[in-house]
Design an enzyme around this catalytic site. Structure first.
Site, PDB file in Angstrom:
ATOM      1  N   LYS A   1     -25.264  12.930  18.376  1.00 36.67           N
ATOM      2  CA  LYS A   1     -25.794  11.845  19.251  1.00 36.67           C
ATOM      3  C   LYS A   1     -27.254  12.042  19.265  1.00 36.67           C
ATOM      4  CE  LYS A   1     -27.559  11.696  23.401  1.00 36.67           C
ATOM      5  NZ  LYS A   1     -28.878  10.948  22.877  1.00 36.67           N
TER       6      LYS A   1
ATOM      7  N   GLY B   1     -33.622  20.478  22.906  1.00 30.67           N
ATOM      8  CA  GLY B   1     -34.073  19.643  23.798  1.00 30.67           C
ATOM      9  C   GLY B   1     -34.616  20.226  24.760  1.00 30.67           C
ATOM     10  N   SER B   2     -34.953  20.041  26.109  1.00 34.12           N
ATOM     11  CA  SER B   2     -35.591  20.532  27.075  1.00 34.12           C
ATOM     12  C   SER B   2     -34.595  21.654  27.764  1.00 34.12           C
ATOM     13  CB  SER B   2     -35.795  19.635  28.153  1.00 34.12           C
ATOM     14  OG  SER B   2     -34.690  18.931  28.927  1.00 34.12           O
ATOM     15  N   THR B   3     -35.562  22.755  28.342  1.00 31.61           N
ATOM     16  CA  THR B   3     -34.674  23.801  28.852  1.00 31.61           C
ATOM     17  C   THR B   3     -33.917  23.413  29.938  1.00 31.61           C
ATOM     18  OG1 THR B   3     -36.320  25.417  28.064  1.00 31.61           O
ATOM     19  CG2 THR B   3     -35.062  25.961  29.706  1.00 31.61           C
ATOM     20  N   GLU B   4     -34.586  22.460  30.832  1.00 32.74           N
ATOM     21  CA  GLU B   4     -33.633  21.714  31.887  1.00 32.74           C
ATOM     22  C   GLU B   4     -32.235  21.033  31.372  1.00 32.74           C
ATOM     23  OE1 GLU B   4     -36.123  18.588  33.392  1.00 32.74           O
ATOM     24  OE2 GLU B   4     -34.416  17.894  34.603  1.00 32.74           O
TER      25      GLU B   4
ATOM     26  N   GLY C   1     -30.897  21.883  28.617  1.00 30.92           N
ATOM     27  CA  GLY C   1     -30.185  22.837  28.089  1.00 30.92           C
ATOM     28  C   GLY C   1     -29.409  23.623  29.292  1.00 30.92           C
TER      29      GLY C   1
ATOM     30  N   GLU D   1     -31.424  25.233  21.440  1.00 30.01           N
ATOM     31  CA  GLU D   1     -32.732  25.403  20.873  1.00 30.01           C
ATOM     32  C   GLU D   1     -33.601  24.746  21.806  1.00 30.01           C
ATOM     33  OE1 GLU D   1     -36.042  24.488  19.626  1.00 30.01           O
ATOM     34  OE2 GLU D   1     -35.319  23.932  17.922  1.00 30.01           O
TER      35      GLU D   1
ATOM     36  N   CYS E   1     -41.377  22.367  19.601  1.00 30.60           N
ATOM     37  CA  CYS E   1     -41.029  23.268  20.432  1.00 30.60           C
ATOM     38  C   CYS E   1     -41.903  24.605  20.220  1.00 30.60           C
ATOM     39  CB  CYS E   1     -39.401  23.529  20.232  1.00 30.60           C
ATOM     40  SG  CYS E   1     -38.782  23.493  18.728  1.00 30.60           S
TER      41      CYS E   1
ATOM     42  N   GLU F   1     -44.338  23.875  29.427  1.00 31.98           N
ATOM     43  CA  GLU F   1     -44.254  23.255  28.094  1.00 31.98           C
ATOM     44  C   GLU F   1     -44.912  21.677  28.289  1.00 31.98           C
ATOM     45  OE1 GLU F   1     -40.578  22.040  25.973  1.00 31.98           O
ATOM     46  OE2 GLU F   1     -41.619  23.009  24.279  1.00 31.98           O
TER      47      GLU F   1
HETATM   48  P1  NAI Z   1     -34.231  15.893  26.670  1.00 35.07           P
HETATM   49  O1  NAI Z   1     -33.741  17.375  26.835  1.00 35.07           O
HETATM   50  O2  NAI Z   1     -33.978  14.933  28.010  1.00 35.07           O
HETATM   51  O3  NAI Z   1     -33.434  15.174  25.663  1.00 35.07           O
HETATM   52  C1  NAI Z   1     -33.026  15.586  24.442  1.00 35.07           C
HETATM   53  C2  NAI Z   1     -31.643  15.260  23.888  1.00 35.07           C
HETATM   54  O4  NAI Z   1     -30.869  15.635  24.946  1.00 35.07           O
HETATM   55  C3  NAI Z   1     -31.735  13.805  23.721  1.00 35.07           C
HETATM   56  O5  NAI Z   1     -30.709  13.572  23.018  1.00 35.07           O
HETATM   57  C4  NAI Z   1     -31.237  13.026  25.206  1.00 35.07           C
HETATM   58  O6  NAI Z   1     -30.566  12.002  25.077  1.00 35.07           O
HETATM   59  C5  NAI Z   1     -30.207  14.498  25.344  1.00 35.07           C
HETATM   60  N1  NAI Z   1     -29.958  14.516  26.912  1.00 35.07           N
HETATM   61  C6  NAI Z   1     -30.692  14.235  28.146  1.00 35.07           C
HETATM   62  N2  NAI Z   1     -29.999  14.514  29.333  1.00 35.07           N
HETATM   63  C7  NAI Z   1     -28.787  14.968  28.719  1.00 35.07           C
HETATM   64  C8  NAI Z   1     -27.651  15.459  29.575  1.00 35.07           C
HETATM   65  N3  NAI Z   1     -27.608  15.380  30.805  1.00 35.07           N
HETATM   66  N4  NAI Z   1     -26.601  15.718  28.732  1.00 35.07           N
HETATM   67  C9  NAI Z   1     -26.524  15.795  27.422  1.00 35.07           C
HETATM   68  N5  NAI Z   1     -27.577  15.292  26.768  1.00 35.07           N
HETATM   69  C10 NAI Z   1     -28.632  14.904  27.480  1.00 35.07           C
HETATM   70  O7  NAI Z   1     -35.949  15.856  26.559  1.00 35.07           O
HETATM   71  P2  NAI Z   1     -36.694  14.479  26.706  1.00 35.07           P
HETATM   72  O8  NAI Z   1     -36.383  13.940  27.992  1.00 35.07           O
HETATM   73  O9  NAI Z   1     -36.786  13.750  25.581  1.00 35.07           O
HETATM   74  O10 NAI Z   1     -38.103  15.377  26.740  1.00 35.07           O
HETATM   75  C11 NAI Z   1     -38.502  16.194  27.921  1.00 35.07           C
HETATM   76  C12 NAI Z   1     -39.026  17.322  27.559  1.00 35.07           C
HETATM   77  O11 NAI Z   1     -38.102  18.194  26.669  1.00 35.07           O
HETATM   78  C13 NAI Z   1     -40.414  17.277  26.566  1.00 35.07           C
HETATM   79  O12 NAI Z   1     -41.429  17.044  27.253  1.00 35.07           O
HETATM   80  C14 NAI Z   1     -40.295  18.702  26.042  1.00 35.07           C
HETATM   81  O13 NAI Z   1     -40.884  19.576  26.741  1.00 35.07           O
HETATM   82  C15 NAI Z   1     -39.059  19.014  25.933  1.00 35.07           C
HETATM   83  N6  NAI Z   1     -38.334  18.766  24.585  1.00 35.07           N
HETATM   84  C16 NAI Z   1     -38.050  19.861  23.722  1.00 35.07           C
HETATM   85  C17 NAI Z   1     -37.650  19.758  22.325  1.00 35.07           C
HETATM   86  C18 NAI Z   1     -37.382  20.956  21.469  1.00 35.07           C
HETATM   87  O14 NAI Z   1     -37.560  20.694  20.547  1.00 35.07           O
HETATM   88  N7  NAI Z   1     -36.920  22.055  22.019  1.00 35.07           N
HETATM   89  C19 NAI Z   1     -37.390  18.534  21.998  1.00 35.07           C
HETATM   90  C20 NAI Z   1     -37.382  17.527  22.993  1.00 35.07           C
HETATM   91  C21 NAI Z   1     -37.884  17.396  24.154  1.00 35.07           C
END
Ligand code: NAI
Ligand code: MG
Length: 502
Positions: free
Chosen positions: A199, A252-255, A257, A275, A309, A406
């Protein structure tokens, strides 16, 4: 900033891809969402619609998981030889390389990053990852293990281990390196013989969907890779909670995760690798070569607009060089040319979305409200496109949000230090542990620090050095497991111990 002169007109090849709603890849076929819904993706440099994409949800995830399960258990995939798996991955790498320019353009239009960067970093790194993993397909081995069995005196046994694919893998990726994150996830899954439901992030699904076309062109059997674009709360959550998915790999985000871990636990205890975020310390000693450390510190935070990240977002500089380092990084920041990624002169593009623009600007405001000062930057740039000025904070305190959380934008806090012991505890004073860097000419000091820093990656006199052969991942709340390198393969395989009585 974006001007009408910069508005990009796609050529016929890209136009084919962008002009019709992009369907999703399920069981080797391109299909629309069960609901018939589509969603729009925007060009972050202009805020204009770029393409419409099928909006996957629970029912589409269901079909994709079924297709992945079928492909894992029957059909040609489970019987394919390791050599053949390697060849397919190599072919995918070749196809990607042949289409480098198209992928770089898609990535720039969708994510906002400069085309000049996508061309030399995102796409070539993805190509290299597939080639690296192609080599592993034939080298996934078990062991023969001499055993003693104290309660069976005199009996003889022959024991060995098999490394088997973990099964159907759900992969959820972010928008900061859309194609590369897809490669990091799909590469080891295919090298080990797993099947995939990927996804992509809702902000940037295009390069993954185009990659799906190449996966079919490379002749992967149907259902081995399924790609379902959609939103996190719907498609992503359904994938993480699916009882027939054996592993979920998330970036993605720790939240989120933490939500993935909960969903995995509440459904079928699927394996989880994560990650997540970071707040990486970048430590410049007075004895460093400042000619490299200063541009290095600037690039550590400003590369990819800080949307990394591992971004070096806490810049610690020893007191005797602090002013020089801050002035130097500020001078670098002022030189950076902001603009649409398609403009060849652009060095920094827009943030990916309105949501990220709002988030980053609110962090800047919170820093100012808590008493930090900006040396350079500090606000949105222009009023069209999600541009933010490269920003440096000084006068911060360890308790401020801009130090603890972050930001994921081009915002760095510069912090002076004097005590060599104190710097280790300051650097480690974070819930994260993804990366860290040290700049010094003192070799012993550098290696000592490399051991003391609680992070999955430590760079010495460099930053943002990535390679398909190097494991990448986090300590503490930066995640579970490693991607890339042979470490990644362990997380896509199960170990089976087989014992024969002789
Ligand atoms: P996010 O963690 O919400 O999104 C990342 C992925 O997770 C996307 O594909 C999203 O559709 C999916 N996702 C979101 N909620 C989900 C859920 N409940 N269950 C399963 N999958 C879900 O991150 P977002 O909102 O795009 O960015 C917010 C913050 O997260 C950023 O400001 C940054 O601090 C952090 N982030 C960290 C990344 C990294 O490389 N470690 C990459 C992107 C964001
Ligand atoms: Mg989110």
């Amino acid at each position: 900033m974006a001007s009408s002169a910069d508005t990009f007109k796609p050529g016929p090849k890209l136009n084919r891809f962008l002009s019709r709603p992009r369907p999703m890849l399920i069981g080797g076929k391109w299909v629309l969402a069960q609901s018939g819904k589509t969603f729009e993706v925007l060009n972050p440099a202009t805020e204009e619609p770029l393409a419409a994409v099928a909006e996957g949800d629970r029912e589409d995830i269901e079909l994709a998981v079924r297709a992945a399960r079928r492909a894992f258990e029957s059909g040609p995939w489970p019987r394919i030889t390791p050599s053949e798996r390697g060849k397919l991955l190599w072919k995918l790498a070749d196809l990607l390389e042949q289409n480098l320019e198209e992928f770089a353009t898609l990535e720039t239009l969708d994510n906002g990053k400069p085309l000049t960067v996508a061309r030399v970093a995102d796409v070539p790194l993805a190509v290299d990852l597939f080639r690296y993993m192609a080599g592993w397909a034939t080298k996934i081995e078990g062991n023969t293990i001499p055993i003693s069995v104290p309660y069976a005196p005199g009996a003889e046994f022959f024991s060995y281990t098999l490394r088997e694919p973990v099964g159907v893998v759900g992969q959820i990726i972010p928008w900061n390196f859309p194609l590369l994150m897809a490669a990091w996830k799909i590469g080891p899954a295919l090298a080990t013989g797993c099947t995939v439901v990927l996804k992509p992030a809702e902000q940037t699904p295009l390069s993954a969907l185009r990659l799906g076309e190449l996966i079919l062109e490379a002749s992967y059997p149907p259902g081995v890779v399924n790609i379902v674009p959609g939103f996190g709360e719907t498609a992503g959550a359904a994938l993480a909670a699916h009882p027939d998915v054996d592993k979920v790999a998330f970036t993605g985000s720790t939240e989120v995760g933490k939500q993935i871990v909960k969903a995995a636990g509440a459904s079928n205890l699927k394996k989880v690798t994560l990650e997540l975020g970071g707040k990486s310390p970048n430590i410049v000693y007075g004895d460093a070569d400042l000619k490299t450390a200063i541009p290095g510190a600037a690039s550590a935070i400003f590369f990819n607009h800080g949307q990394c990240c591992c971004a070096g977002s806490r810049l610690y500089a020893e007191k005797n060089v602090f002013d020089k380092v801050v002035e130097g990084v500020a001078a670098e920041a002022k030189k950076i040319r902001l603009g649409p990624g398609m403009n060849p002169k652009t060095e920094m593009g827009p943030l990916v979305s309105q949501e990220q623009l709002t988030r980053v600007c609110s962090y800047i405001e919170s820093g100012l409200a808590e008493g930090a000062k900006t040396v350079v930057g500090g606000k949105r740039a222009g009023n069209r496109g999600y541009f933010v000025e490269p920003t440096i904070f000084v006068n911060t305190r360890p308790t401020m949000k801009v130090i603890r959380e972050e930001i994921f934008g081009p915002v760095v806090a510069a912090i002076p230090f004097s005590d060599p012991e104190e710097i280790v505890s300051s650097a480690n004073n974070t819930v994260y542990g993804l990366a860290a860097a040290v700049w010094t000419r003192d070799v012993s000091k550098a290696h000592r620090l490399a051991r003391q820093l609680r992070a999955g990656t430590v760079w010495i006199n460099c930053f943002n050095i990535f390679d398909a052969a190097l494991p990448f991942g986090g300590y503490k709340q930066s995640g579970w497991g490693r991607e890339m390198g042979h470490a990644a393969l362990e997380l896509y395989t199960e170990v089976k111990a087989v014992t024969v009585r002789l």
